[in-house]
Design a protein around this motif. Structure first.
Motif, mmCIF file in Angstrom:
data_model
loop_
_atom_site.group_PDB
_atom_site.id
_atom_site.type_symbol
_atom_site.label_atom_id
_atom_site.label_comp_id
_atom_site.label_asym_id
_atom_site.label_seq_id
_atom_site.Cartn_x
_atom_site.Cartn_y
_atom_site.Cartn_z
ATOM 1 N N VAL A 156 -5.341 77.672 61.062
ATOM 2 C CA VAL A 156 -5.760 76.888 62.219
ATOM 3 C C VAL A 156 -7.274 76.671 62.198
ATOM 4 C CG1 VAL A 156 -5.992 76.948 64.734
ATOM 5 C CG2 VAL A 156 -3.803 77.506 63.674
ATOM 6 N N ALA A 157 -8.025 77.697 61.825
ATOM 7 C CA ALA A 157 -9.479 77.552 61.717
ATOM 8 C C ALA A 157 -9.835 76.535 60.640
ATOM 9 C CB ALA A 157 -10.121 78.902 61.404
ATOM 10 N N ALA A 158 -9.099 76.561 59.523
ATOM 11 C CA ALA A 158 -9.343 75.598 58.450
ATOM 12 C C ALA A 158 -9.134 74.176 58.933
ATOM 13 C CB ALA A 158 -8.422 75.894 57.268
ATOM 14 N N LEU A 159 -8.083 73.956 59.696
ATOM 15 C CA LEU A 159 -7.819 72.613 60.215
ATOM 16 C C LEU A 159 -8.913 72.167 61.172
ATOM 17 C CD1 LEU A 159 -3.952 72.842 60.774
ATOM 18 C CD2 LEU A 159 -5.173 71.760 58.884
ATOM 19 N N HIS A 160 -9.413 73.091 61.987
ATOM 20 C CA HIS A 160 -10.544 72.755 62.845
ATOM 21 C C HIS A 160 -11.764 72.392 61.999
ATOM 22 C CE1 HIS A 160 -8.186 74.373 66.182
ATOM 23 N NE2 HIS A 160 -9.107 73.909 67.009
ATOM 24 N N GLY A 161 -11.923 73.079 60.873
ATOM 25 C CA GLY A 161 -13.025 72.746 59.978
ATOM 26 C C GLY A 161 -12.905 71.350 59.404
ATOM 27 N N VAL A 162 -11.691 70.976 59.022
ATOM 28 C CA VAL A 162 -11.460 69.619 58.502
ATOM 29 C C VAL A 162 -11.774 68.576 59.566
ATOM 30 C CG1 VAL A 162 -9.711 68.013 57.651
ATOM 31 C CG2 VAL A 162 -9.740 70.372 56.817
ATOM 32 N N ILE A 163 -11.283 68.802 60.759
ATOM 33 C CA ILE A 163 -11.522 67.853 61.854
ATOM 34 C C ILE A 163 -13.027 67.717 62.117
ATOM 35 C CG2 ILE A 163 -11.186 67.429 64.328
ATOM 36 C CD1 ILE A 163 -8.474 68.956 63.994
ATOM 37 N N GLY A 164 -13.707 68.872 62.194
ATOM 38 C CA GLY A 164 -15.148 68.844 62.430
ATOM 39 C C GLY A 164 -15.898 68.139 61.315
ATOM 40 N N ALA A 165 -15.494 68.387 60.066
ATOM 41 C CA ALA A 165 -16.157 67.746 58.928
ATOM 42 C C ALA A 165 -15.996 66.238 58.976
ATOM 43 C CB ALA A 165 -15.587 68.296 57.622
ATOM 44 N N MET A 166 -14.801 65.763 59.316
ATOM 45 C CA MET A 166 -14.572 64.318 59.362
ATOM 46 C C MET A 166 -15.362 63.662 60.488
ATOM 47 S SD MET A 166 -12.638 63.474 56.815
ATOM 48 C CE MET A 166 -13.807 64.597 56.026
#
Length: 431
Positions: free
Chosen positions: A192-202
């Motif tokens: 879940v943290a990784a997905l938040h990282g992807v969203i934030g990066a985009m």
């Protein structure tokens, strides 16, 4: 280090895939530097790699990412590695050496996105912190994933996904009321943290591009670059973000959501039931019209026509009665008969799948949810397909997780290092 034991595709196949990958995916042309190990940071970078980004993963020269030896192994390397590191390039660097830090700094300044999941402060010791890089490259985007975030009294404590799940509220509501909390059978907090990282990066990439674009490598007035930023992802906050109405329910009504087993509290009926053949089935009849159809399908017209049960707020006080009626019906049905009956009645219903069920299921197969690849020895392996599915620029697996240090020469040569310098790095154990 002997690299021949790591399962991967042949060198020729991999070179062809890598060449083709440069023109594929919506993130083609985006450079990502991955500084981190195990799950959260690498999973974040993996998703970017699946959609065309060039991801350079830095690993310790002696053993690499510990995930290479986690869970089920083939020829000494984790099968998980094939998924977690697909499409990535592996560069070994001794980050405790001055030369290793200098190489990492060169890569960081040239990257569109840097992903790291060290404890806060580690990158600053290596002069690779966000502020260090931002001072040179104002377009720097750094995704920082840690247990508790970059600020606060707990920032320096070690944080794993399991702790994030506990502090973020997920563990407290998972399991049965009369037993200790249980965990989900995967590292859900890290993912879940990784997905938040992807969203934030985009989102950060979008902001950088609309404010000027990529850094041109120059400093001062000649530099026309977009505005980068730090994406601060805490494991516990990522889990906390999933916790629905937990906060206002407690703040306004004093309600503390508790463990309720297979049921979804306050949304009735939505639970797990057991069929006559001992299988478990999930039935979600919590929509008002759905509830009416469900009760008719199981022969309980009395409940279907009960005025008190027309809406969810009327059903909640009678949860036990409704669940008992559904369970009584399920106990007379095989799982196949129950599924057929409720699907015919347009009631959301599902079997609880094992991986064996998934790999035989017509829906998974119709959606092409498994990819077939080969290891170096020619033996086949199936991987989960890339999601989400984009209609024009879908993601792809171009090669499996790389051998340790497989791309050392390619990457270092691209930075301008000569063959002699690279040989010197090897002899000094910098790479």
């Amino acid at each position: 280090m002997n690299q021949t034991q790591h399962p991967t595709q042949t060198q020729n196949q991999q070179a062809a895939h890598e060449a083709a990958a440069t023109a594929r995916g919506p993130l083609a042309g985006i450079r990502v530097l991955e500084l981190g190990t195990l799950i959260a940071g690498p999973f974040c970078a993996r998703m970017l790699a699946e959609f065309g980004a060039e991801v350079i993963k830095i690993e310790a020269p002696d053993a690499g990412d510990p995930l290479r030896q986690w869970r089920v192994l083939k020829d000494g390397t984790s099968l998980w590695w094939s998924v977690q590191a697909r499409n990535k390039k592996s560069l070994t660097l001794n980050m405790k050496s001055d030369e290793g830090q200098q190489i990492a700094r060169q890569l960081a300044l040239d990257a569109d996105i840097i992903i790291e999941n060290y404890r806060p402060g580690v990158l600053e010791k290596w002069q690779l912190g966000y502020e260090d890089l931002k001072a040179i490259n104002p377009a720097t985007i750094m995704v920082r994933i840690s247990g508790y975030g970059q600020t606060g009294p707990m920032r320096d404590l070690p944080g794993f996904g399991a702790i994030g799940e506990s502090m973020g509220g997920l563990r407290y509501v998972s399991g049965h009321a009369d037993r200790p909390p249980v965990r989900v059978g995967i590292s859900i907090g890290d993912s879940v943290a990784a997905l938040h990282g992807v969203i934030g990066a985009m989102m950060a990439l979008r902001h950088r591009d609309v404010t000027g674009g990529r850094w041109n490598g120059q400093q001062g007035a000649a530099c026309i670059a977009g505005q980068g930023q730090m994406v601060d992802v805490a494991l516990y906050e990522s889990v906390f973000n999933l916790m629905e109405s937990l906060v206002p329910e407690f703040d306004v009504a004093g309600v503390v959501r508790e463990r309720t087993g297979g049921a979804l509290p306050g949304i009735v009926p939505s639970n797990t039931y057991t069929t006559a053949d001992g299988d478990n089935i999930v039935i979600a009849g919590n929509g008002d019209a759905i509830f009416h159809r469900l009760m008719k399908a199981i022969g309980r017209d009395d409940l279907a026509n009960d005025q008190q049960l027309l809406r969810n707020d009327g059903r909640v006080p009678r949860t036990a009665e409704i669940d008992a009626a559904i369970q009584q019906w399920c106990s007379t049905q095989s799982i196949d008969a129950a599924l057929a009956c409720l699907q015919q009645a347009d009631v959301p219903v599902g079997k609880i799948y094992s991986v064996r069920d998934m790999m035989q299921d017509p829906q998974f197969l119709a959606r092409h949810m498994f990819e077939e690849h080969s290891f170096a020895d020619g033996s086949p392996v199936k991987l989960p397909a890339v999601t989400p599915k984009l209609s024009v620029t879908p993601g792809a697996t171009n090669w499996l997780g790389p051998q340790l240090g497989q791309h050392n020469e390619e990457i270092l040569q691209s930075l301008g290092y000569s063959s002699e310098q690279i040989a010197a790095f090897k002899s000094k154990q910098v790479i």
